[in-house]
Design an enzyme around this catalytic site. Structure first.
Site, short mmCIF file in Angstrom:
data_model
loop_
_atom_site.label_atom_id
_atom_site.label_comp_id
_atom_site.label_asym_id
_atom_site.label_seq_id
_atom_site.Cartn_x
_atom_site.Cartn_y
_atom_site.Cartn_z
N HIS A 7 -36.70 66.08 44.54
CA HIS A 7 -35.53 66.13 43.53
C HIS A 7 -36.12 65.90 42.30
O HIS A 7 -36.25 65.99 41.25
CB HIS A 7 -34.92 64.66 43.45
CG HIS A 7 -33.31 64.96 42.63
ND1 HIS A 7 -32.27 65.64 44.13
CD2 HIS A 7 -33.27 64.72 41.42
CE1 HIS A 7 -30.88 65.49 42.86
NE2 HIS A 7 -31.66 65.01 41.97
N THR A 18 -49.43 98.02 60.95
CA THR A 18 -48.16 97.80 60.07
C THR A 18 -48.00 97.02 59.16
O THR A 18 -47.08 96.56 58.27
CB THR A 18 -47.49 97.47 61.54
OG1 THR A 18 -47.92 98.51 62.18
CG2 THR A 18 -45.91 98.19 61.01
N CYS A 19 -48.33 95.53 59.06
CA CYS A 19 -48.10 94.74 58.46
C CYS A 19 -48.13 94.57 57.06
O CYS A 19 -47.57 94.71 55.92
CB CYS A 19 -48.70 93.22 59.02
SG CYS A 19 -48.25 91.45 57.47
N GLY A 51 -29.17 99.32 63.09
CA GLY A 51 -29.95 98.53 63.81
C GLY A 51 -29.89 97.25 62.65
O GLY A 51 -29.70 97.23 61.28
N GLY A 63 -30.75 94.34 63.05
CA GLY A 63 -31.81 93.17 62.95
C GLY A 63 -32.70 93.23 61.79
O GLY A 63 -31.46 93.57 60.46
N ALA A 111 -45.98 89.57 62.05
CA ALA A 111 -47.08 89.39 62.10
C ALA A 111 -48.03 87.67 62.22
O ALA A 111 -49.16 87.86 62.83
CB ALA A 111 -47.44 89.78 60.08
N GLY A 150 -35.68 98.64 66.31
CA GLY A 150 -36.87 98.06 66.19
C GLY A 150 -38.61 98.87 66.74
O GLY A 150 -38.21 100.17 65.93
#
Length: 462
Positions: free
Chosen positions: A439, A45-46, A179, A181, A314, A266
């Site tokens: 910086h 899936t990843c 969803g 999320g 993952a 999900g």
């Protein structure tokens, strides 16, 4: 079922996603004889339907936003629209390059790669392609798929999953994202950058509800500014086709209409019909249950990744796969501290965190023992140059270590590496304050926040 294997492998892995292939590569590196069984493409899936392609879409969206907003930087550019075929070509090129590299890694480590749909046939074997592949140990790593809600059918037409969204041949004029999320807000962000009208529906009271509440509120403020609409605190009731699109009705009777509905509620484990329960593996709602060393109740079987009820990330799958390989190779292993795993939502702006939320810290240590500090990115030179806003919030046990770092702003995902060290090494604010940060960088904001928490703020008010 013929056993055509000439040998019994040390480790047979069912599933070639993040957890499975990490275990295969590390196991082979440590001298184990490994077989990796995958029905689709190694990377799971990843690589093919998750992390990598979605971030490519988000980066394309970032480029679109930069073109639209270039004049504020004194650069004259014109935005003529999204060539979705070109976006897919770019996205697929990224995936293809990484896939070829992964195939090369698997081959170079001499992992036996078997293409086919496997099924657990005993505590020490997997059946695939009419053969029985035997191993001294079996690792289950069959991953997850997008899930839906009762009564809501994902048809791939107007009601789609993230899998469909990744190959959509157009930018929808409007979309409802069910969803709020990680998956939902990432697609909402990308599609908004592409020019779509977006509404996010989240049943809980905040977007990205597992994050610190301050991070959720900052993201909600940023989404409002971007024109991304959302409805919080009311759950989904039903969805139905209209003449031109989809209508969503919520439990309170509110209705929303759009061209497409993206169901992003999900992902659920892939375990049905794979022989797990028949071989006595303990399960709960489709998940395989494991201990802190990823061992199931069957001594010869372990499980990792989205198949087990840990964080669906993952890099968590990578870590779990490596842990199993090292344990089987006889190395000393340490259980994963899941609170210490960095979490990033790659929307615009990004949400990144490691450790626990302020609410969780108060629950564990008591409200009077928790100190929280917010450092606004308005005081950070590089953030001003990038024209991004947001905050870094630190959660500390009073007179003790920093137990939570929560960041919102563009490129905050790139700052979470140091935040991970701060949490996992139980650093005191004064110890981080001693470090000199370059910086101008956004990383400097993390140092400034710790300076302030240590009682010696530089570019922030007391």
């Amino acid at each position: 079922m013929a056993n055509d294997a000439s040998t019994v492998f040390d480790l047979v892995i069912l599933g070639g996603g993040s957890g499975g292939y990490a275990a295969a590569l590390r196991g082979a590196q440590l001298g184990l004889d490994v077989a990796l069984i995958e029905k689709d493409k190694v990377g799971g899936t990843c690589l093919h339907r998750g992390c990598i392609p979605t971030k490519a879409l988000l980066h394309a969206g970032e480029i679109a936003d930069q073109a639209r907003e270039s004049e504020q930087f004194g650069v004259k550019a014109s935005f003529e629209g999204i060539d979705i075929a070109g976006v897919h070509k770019y996205k697929d090129g990224v995936v293809s390059g990484l896939y070829k590299g992964l195939q090369g890694l698997v081959a170079s480590r001499k992992v036996t790669h078997i293409e086919g749909e496997g099924k657990l046939s005993s505590p020490t074997s997997v059946d695939v392609n009419g053969q029985r592949v035997q191993g001294r140990h079996i690792l289950l790593a069959t991953g997850s798929v997008p899930k839906s809600l009762p009564g809501l059918e994902i048809d791939g037409n107007r009601i789609i999953s993230s899998d469909h969204a990744l190959v959509l041949d157009r930018v929808p004029k409007s979309a409802i994202v069910l969803g709020g999320g990680v998956i939902g807000v990432e697609f909402a962000s990308a599609w908004k950058s592409f020019g779509a009208d977006i509404t996010v529906i989240e049943g809980l009271k905040h977007l990205v509800p597992v994050e610190d509440e301050n991070s959720s509120k900052l993201l909600e403020r940023a989404f409002r500014k971007r024109g991304i609409k959302f409805n919080l605190g009311t759950f989904f009731e039903k969805a139905e086709y209209t003449q031109d699109g989809v209508k969503v009705t919520l439990a309170d009777g509110k209705e929303f209409e759009a061209e497409v509905l993206l169901v992003a509620v999900g992902r659920g484990p892939v375990s049905a019909g794979l022989g797990y329960e028949e071989q006595g593996v303990a399960m709960d709602r489709g998940y395989v249950l494991v201990d802190e060393y990823m061992r199931t109740n069957v001594p010869t079987i372990s499980a990792v990744g989205d198949l087990v009820p840990t964080l669906q990330l993952a890099h968590v799958g990578f870590a779990e796969g490596i842990l199993v390989a090292e344990r089987l190779a006889g190395l000393k292993t340490v259980p994963i501290d899941y609170d210490g795993v960095p979490r990033v939502t790659y929307c615009h702006p990004e949400v990144a965190s490691v450790g626990i939320t302020e609410a969780k810290a108060k629950e564990i240590y008591g409200a009077d023992k928790v100190v929280a500090l917010k450092y606004n990115l308005a005081g950070n030179g590089k953030s001003k140059i990038l024209n991004t806003t947001g905050e870094i919030k630190l959660v500390q046990v009073k007179d003790g270590a920093v137990v939570g770092v929560h960041m919102v702003g563009d490129r905050m995902g790139e700052q979470v590496g140091e935040a991970q060290l701060i949490y996992n090494w139980e650093a005191l604010p004064a110890e981080v304050a001693q470090l000199v940060h370059a910086h101008p960088t956004q990383n400097e904001a993390l140092g400034e926040a710790h300076l302030a928490l240590a009682g010696k703020p530089l570019h922030s008010h007391d």
